[in-house]
Design an enzyme around this catalytic site. Structure first.
Site, PDB file in Angstrom:
ATOM      1  N   CYS A 114       0.816  -1.229   0.000  1.00  0.00           N
ATOM      2  CA  CYS A 114       0.000   0.000   0.000  1.00  0.00           C
ATOM      3  C   CYS A 114       0.847   1.276   0.000  1.00  0.00           C
ATOM      4  O   CYS A 114       0.340   2.355  -0.297  1.00  0.00           O
ATOM      5  CB  CYS A 114      -0.939   0.013   1.199  1.00  0.00           C
ATOM      6  SG  CYS A 114      -1.989  -1.432   1.280  1.00  0.00           S
ATOM      7  N   HIS A 246      -3.526   7.031   2.895  1.00  0.00           N
ATOM      8  CA  HIS A 246      -3.922   5.771   2.258  1.00  0.00           C
ATOM      9  C   HIS A 246      -5.355   5.445   2.672  1.00  0.00           C
ATOM     10  O   HIS A 246      -5.719   5.564   3.852  1.00  0.00           O
ATOM     11  CB  HIS A 246      -2.955   4.673   2.718  1.00  0.00           C
ATOM     12  CG  HIS A 246      -3.394   3.298   2.338  1.00  0.00           C
ATOM     13  ND1 HIS A 246      -3.830   2.975   1.068  1.00  0.00           N
ATOM     14  CD2 HIS A 246      -3.468   2.154   3.072  1.00  0.00           C
ATOM     15  CE1 HIS A 246      -4.142   1.694   1.046  1.00  0.00           C
ATOM     16  NE2 HIS A 246      -3.940   1.178   2.242  1.00  0.00           N
ATOM     17  N   ASN A 276     -10.234  -0.344  -0.088  1.00  0.00           N
ATOM     18  CA  ASN A 276      -8.765  -0.269  -0.046  1.00  0.00           C
ATOM     19  C   ASN A 276      -8.200  -0.785  -1.372  1.00  0.00           C
ATOM     20  O   ASN A 276      -8.272  -1.971  -1.664  1.00  0.00           O
ATOM     21  CB  ASN A 276      -8.259  -1.113   1.124  1.00  0.00           C
ATOM     22  CG  ASN A 276      -6.741  -1.040   1.297  1.00  0.00           C
ATOM     23  OD1 ASN A 276      -6.040  -0.559   0.408  1.00  0.00           O
ATOM     24  ND2 ASN A 276      -6.260  -1.526   2.414  1.00  0.00           N
TER      25      ASN A 276
HETATM   26  N1  ACO Z   1     -18.649  -9.351   8.920  1.00  0.00           N
HETATM   27  C1  ACO Z   1     -19.127  -9.711  10.106  1.00  0.00           C
HETATM   28  N2  ACO Z   1     -18.349 -10.075  11.147  1.00  0.00           N
HETATM   29  C2  ACO Z   1     -17.014 -10.045  10.930  1.00  0.00           C
HETATM   30  C3  ACO Z   1     -16.442  -9.667   9.708  1.00  0.00           C
HETATM   31  C4  ACO Z   1     -17.321  -9.316   8.674  1.00  0.00           C
HETATM   32  N3  ACO Z   1     -16.881  -8.933   7.451  1.00  0.00           N
HETATM   33  N4  ACO Z   1     -15.103  -9.742   9.805  1.00  0.00           N
HETATM   34  C5  ACO Z   1     -14.823 -10.141  11.058  1.00  0.00           C
HETATM   35  N5  ACO Z   1     -15.984 -10.331  11.740  1.00  0.00           N
HETATM   36  C6  ACO Z   1     -16.154 -10.772  13.108  1.00  0.00           C
HETATM   37  C7  ACO Z   1     -14.973 -11.552  13.591  1.00  0.00           C
HETATM   38  O1  ACO Z   1     -15.082 -12.908  13.205  1.00  0.00           O
HETATM   39  C8  ACO Z   1     -15.117 -11.376  15.080  1.00  0.00           C
HETATM   40  O2  ACO Z   1     -16.110 -12.260  15.559  1.00  0.00           O
HETATM   41  P1  ACO Z   1     -15.850 -13.129  16.883  1.00  0.00           P
HETATM   42  O3  ACO Z   1     -15.679 -12.109  17.975  1.00  0.00           O
HETATM   43  O4  ACO Z   1     -17.097 -13.929  16.998  1.00  0.00           O
HETATM   44  O5  ACO Z   1     -14.607 -13.915  16.607  1.00  0.00           O
HETATM   45  C9  ACO Z   1     -15.652  -9.954  15.226  1.00  0.00           C
HETATM   46  O6  ACO Z   1     -16.223  -9.620  13.958  1.00  0.00           O
HETATM   47  C10 ACO Z   1     -14.604  -8.951  15.567  1.00  0.00           C
HETATM   48  O7  ACO Z   1     -13.488  -9.177  14.690  1.00  0.00           O
HETATM   49  P2  ACO Z   1     -12.225  -8.267  14.753  1.00  0.00           P
HETATM   50  O8  ACO Z   1     -11.225  -8.731  13.756  1.00  0.00           O
HETATM   51  O9  ACO Z   1     -11.812  -8.172  16.191  1.00  0.00           O
HETATM   52  O10 ACO Z   1     -12.845  -6.895  14.281  1.00  0.00           O
HETATM   53  P3  ACO Z   1     -12.270  -5.449  14.440  1.00  0.00           P
HETATM   54  O11 ACO Z   1     -13.181  -4.640  15.254  1.00  0.00           O
HETATM   55  O12 ACO Z   1     -10.801  -5.444  14.759  1.00  0.00           O
HETATM   56  O13 ACO Z   1     -12.411  -4.915  12.934  1.00  0.00           O
HETATM   57  C11 ACO Z   1     -11.093  -4.595  10.965  1.00  0.00           C
HETATM   58  C12 ACO Z   1     -11.743  -5.602  11.875  1.00  0.00           C
HETATM   59  C13 ACO Z   1     -12.171  -3.737  10.324  1.00  0.00           C
HETATM   60  C14 ACO Z   1     -10.326  -5.324   9.877  1.00  0.00           C
HETATM   61  C15 ACO Z   1     -10.138  -3.713  11.808  1.00  0.00           C
HETATM   62  O14 ACO Z   1      -9.288  -4.508  12.589  1.00  0.00           O
HETATM   63  C16 ACO Z   1      -9.353  -2.812  10.972  1.00  0.00           C
HETATM   64  O15 ACO Z   1      -9.851  -1.869  10.424  1.00  0.00           O
HETATM   65  N6  ACO Z   1      -8.045  -3.043  10.877  1.00  0.00           N
HETATM   66  C17 ACO Z   1      -7.214  -2.273   9.995  1.00  0.00           C
HETATM   67  C18 ACO Z   1      -6.732  -3.145   8.954  1.00  0.00           C
HETATM   68  C19 ACO Z   1      -6.929  -2.641   7.557  1.00  0.00           C
HETATM   69  O16 ACO Z   1      -7.634  -1.711   7.254  1.00  0.00           O
HETATM   70  N7  ACO Z   1      -6.236  -3.323   6.710  1.00  0.00           N
HETATM   71  C20 ACO Z   1      -6.258  -3.052   5.339  1.00  0.00           C
HETATM   72  C21 ACO Z   1      -5.032  -3.629   4.707  1.00  0.00           C
HETATM   73  S1  ACO Z   1      -3.639  -2.957   5.408  1.00  0.00           S
HETATM   74  C22 ACO Z   1      -3.487  -1.473   4.904  1.00  0.00           C
HETATM   75  O17 ACO Z   1      -3.964  -1.122   3.871  1.00  0.00           O
HETATM   76  C23 ACO Z   1      -2.806  -0.558   5.785  1.00  0.00           C
END
Ligand code: ACO
Length: 319
Positions: A114, A246, A276
């Protein structure tokens, strides 16, 4: 004679096919509410099977050439940032060079996930400053939909396809690119990687990510990198007209802007519409915001990105 580089033109391209959040409920356990509340994403563009990264790159580049009022012959280098090249080799940049009927100029891909577009800007700026090139086509282009695991709801909802391009040209007085900062820390490999590659298992691999790790690292590293780029060119946060981080996640964008001391009114956000798009996210956001009149000539922009590696970086530029 000291040369500077400046943006001469811009362009972007998005595949016609759009996948909305509600479309996911047909094949994974998710909802529009979950995706939008955690990421700010509503939709993403998805390339067709026969629509390649090079195709998106060529379309964005042609628009950048037109906007700069330049012809293919005027370009003397192509730098293409991508994590989803058409093939393992040759570089996708060489395909763009051929399709745009450019001369036998140097063309190469940059792989910094990225952060690839920011890495490419520093390389292009350096080539211009040391007089190795006059007009460089700098592209960010991705078809991430092709390396997403469509059964993994934690990642597949986050990504999209697209391309953005600029022409960076030499400038005698006006200083377009004012500073760039690049970093990497490979010890974060396991937080964001593809589980395949030519050397490891002779496969392309799919995106694997620990979202929480990335979230924390993103806000801190993007803030530090932007502040360092600002101080390198003796500017203050108040001098920034537009912040273009980004486009990974609205919560990362908002938290970073707040930590730097910038309001939503100065922050460009296109993640709602594009999701993204990795190396394409910043040039897409930049080009579409110039096109819709938000960003204007002489505006001072702060760009920053972070991605797999981890790699990260920032750039202050005057348009
Ligand atoms: N729909 C429904 N539920 C979901 C989904 C989905 N698409 N994805 C995950 N869940 C569930 C998980 O299974 C989990 O359930 P559980 O508690 O029963 O196990 C619950 O939601 C919470 O999951 P987390 O991974 O803890 O969710 P979080 O609140 O951390 O959000 C997210 C996830 C949105 C990916 C967040 O961590 C984030 O924004 N991280 C940044 C990463 C990013 O943007 N990366 C992009 C690539 S890297 C870059 O470009 C920099």
């Amino acid at each position: 004679m000291l040369l500077n580089s400046r943006v001469l033109g811009h362009g972007h391209f998005l595949p016609a096919k759009v996948l909305e959040n509600n479309d996911f409920v047909n094949f994974i356990d998710t909802s529009d509410e979950w995706i939008y509340s955690r990421t700010g994403i509503k939709q993403r563009h998805i390339a067709l099977e026969n629509e390649l990264t090079s195709d998106l790159a060529v379309k964005a580049s042609q628009k950048a050439l037109d906007s700069a009022n330049l012809k293919s012959d005027d370009i003397d280098c192509i730098i293409l940032a991508t994590t989803t090249p058409d093939e393992t080799f040759p570089s996708t940049a060489t395909k763009v060079q051929t399709q745009l009927k450019m001369r036998n100029i140097p063309s190469f891909d940059v792989q910094a996930v990225c952060s690839g577009f920011i890495y490419s800007l520093q390389i292009a700026d350096s080539l211009i400053k040391c007089q190795k090139a006059k007009n460089i086509l700098v592209i960010g282009a991705e078809t991430l939909s092709k390396i997403v695991d469509w059964k993994d709801r934690r990642t597949c909802v986050l990504f999209g396809d697209g391309a953005g391009a600029i022409i960076l040209g030499k400038s005698k007085g006006f200083c377009g690119i004012m500073s760039t900062k690049l970093y990497s820390d490979g010890s974060w490999h396991d937080s964001l990687f593809s589980d395949g590659g030519p050397s490891i298992n002779q496969k392309v691999g799919k995106i694997r990510m620990n979202g929480k790790d990335i979230f924390k690292q993103a806000v801190n590293k993007l803030t530090e990198a932007t502040n360092e780029a600002l101080s390198e060119c003796n500017l203050d946060v108040k001098d920034i007209n537009w912040f273009i981080p980004h486009q990974a996640n609205q919560r990362i964008i908002s938290s970073t802007a707040k930590k730097i001391g910038l309001g939503e009114d100065k922050t460009i956000s296109t993640v709602r519409y594009h999701a993204n798009t990795s190396a394409a996210s910043i040039p897409l956001a930049l080009s579409s915001s110039i096109e819709n009149g938000k960003i204007k000539s002489n505006d001072i922009l702060a760009l920053c990105a972070i991605g797999g590696g981890l790699t990260w970086g920032s750039c202050i530029l005057k348009l």
